[in-house]
Enzyme design. Structure first.
Site, mmCIF file in Angstrom:
data_model
loop_
_atom_site.group_PDB
_atom_site.id
_atom_site.type_symbol
_atom_site.label_atom_id
_atom_site.label_comp_id
_atom_site.label_asym_id
_atom_site.label_seq_id
_atom_site.Cartn_x
_atom_site.Cartn_y
_atom_site.Cartn_z
ATOM 1 N N CYS A 137 0.833 -1.209 0.000
ATOM 2 C CA CYS A 137 0.000 0.000 0.000
ATOM 3 C C CYS A 137 0.864 1.254 0.000
ATOM 4 O O CYS A 137 1.410 1.640 1.035
ATOM 5 C CB CYS A 137 -0.939 -0.016 1.210
ATOM 6 N N CYS A 140 -0.440 4.103 2.213
ATOM 7 C CA CYS A 140 -0.205 3.877 3.650
ATOM 8 C C CYS A 140 1.266 4.117 4.004
ATOM 9 O O CYS A 140 1.572 4.733 5.018
ATOM 10 C CB CYS A 140 -0.544 2.446 4.058
ATOM 11 N N ASP A 141 2.165 3.598 3.204
ATOM 12 C CA ASP A 141 3.567 3.517 3.621
ATOM 13 C C ASP A 141 4.552 4.353 2.802
ATOM 14 O O ASP A 141 5.717 4.462 3.181
ATOM 15 C CB ASP A 141 4.023 2.040 3.578
#
Ligand code: NDP
Length: 311
Positions: A137, A140-141
């Protein structure tokens, strides 16, 4: 056999949010946790984009907070895996859910929040560095790799989108496509190809992800020339698709061709009376913890409204 007004299947952000709302509405929900209690977030490290945590939080810790919040209002959490469902066709009747092939639950409403699973390459080194350089992701990261070089694997729209997203944060993005062409839509391919800091490596596959504590190199090979090379990269993003966790619902509820449960527009209603779906199991587009949580709230409110018709 156990009876309840509201049974929630799955324990990710959607399931827990549904549980918080349903228990506060006095529906006395029962949650069946599933094979991966806490869901996909238990495999991530820092979560910095969930509102309410100004300093970020570790994924597993956030799921523990959500669990405690759901328990505080009386959600009964049962560890187990739903092995079959028998959905009633008639409005107001009980649905039957079997857990671990032996425990039977009956409920007027069922909230499905079984999520989706990112597909991975299946390499040992991928498992080893999960959360320490390996991610599925970018939203997300990606932030953790600001100014660094990263690798993205895949040739579809997800890989294209993740590469473009990462190109705005990172110094360089290597996109590994296993064939000589991408499957992504033409417009996405064009965007990728004209982004100066994305280098597309066609016909390239991953041999191994390397590093000490965190990823620092990726060993790749060209499947035409059979040559391999080491890419310096600190992030390795797998974007080869997701699979909704809907196998047990096949033939029982309306899904699209990819297996995502179809919900009515602007609601969590499915084609089965009293069965609602929330989170990634019905969302192939946004797939964020916060959007899953929001749709869990919708499902609990929809279940409550449905039940109030029979009071
Ligand atoms: P897709 O199934 O479309 O693409 C998967 C890609 O991963 C393919 O290029 C495939 O390669 C590659 N792949 C699969 N397995 C491996 C492997 N083991 N090693 C290397 N590469 C591999 O998945 P997406 O998640 O990209 O898209 C799913 C759906 O969601 C699509 O319909 C897409 O259009 C949609 N979507 C739309 C977006 C948008 O409109 N903004 C954004 C993201 C997704 P190969 O081609 O060789 O099989």
């Amino acid at each position: 056999m156990k009876k309840t007004a509201c049974l929630i299947i799955g324990s990710g952000p959607a399931g827990y949010t549904a549980a918080i709302y349903a228990s506060r509405a006095n529906l006395k929900p029962i949650m069946i946790e599933g094979l991966q209690p806490g869901g996909q977030l238990t495999t991530t490290t820092d979560v910095e984009n969930f509102p309410g945590y100004p300093n970020g939080i570790m994924g597993p810790e956030m799921m523990e907070d959500l669990k405690n919040q759901a328990k505080r209002f009386g959600t009964e959490i049962i560890s187990g895996f739903v092995t079959s469902v028998d959905f009633s066709k008639n409005k107001g009747e009980l649905h039957k859910i079997t857990v671990d092939e032996e425990k039977i639950f009956e409920s007027k409403t069922v909230i499905i929040s079984t999520g989706a699973s990112a597909k991975y390459l299946g390499l040992d080194s991928e498992k080893k560095f999960m959360g320490f350089g390996v991610s599925a992701c970018a939203v997300c990261d990606g932030f953790f790799y600001k100014g660094e070089d990263v690798v993205v694997v895949g040739g579809g729209d997800s890989a294209a989108e993740e590469s473009i997203y990462l190109s705005k944060l990172c110094n360089k993005v290597y996109l590994l496509v296993r064939k000589d062409s991408m499957r992504a839509s033409k417009i996405m391919q064009e965007r990728v190809l004209k982004t100066p800091n994305i280098e597309v490596l066609f016909n390239h596959e991953t041999i191994e992800i390397l590093g000490d504590q965190n990823v620092n190199k990726v060993n790749v090979f060209n499947n035409i020339t059979k040559e391999n090379k080491l890419l310096n990269a600190t992030g390795f993003f797998v974007a080869i698709g997701h699979k909704p966790n809907t196998d047990i619902f096949k033939g029982k509820i309306k899904m699209n061709s990819a297996g995502y449960i179809i919900t009515h527009a602007d609601s969590s209603l499915t084609d089965v009376n009293g069965v609602f779906a929330s989170g990634d199991v019905q969302d192939s587009v946004y797939r964020q913890a916060v959007t899953a949580a929001g749709s869990g709230c919708m499902a609990a409110l929809d279940a409550e409204r449905y039940l109030s018709e029979f009071e």
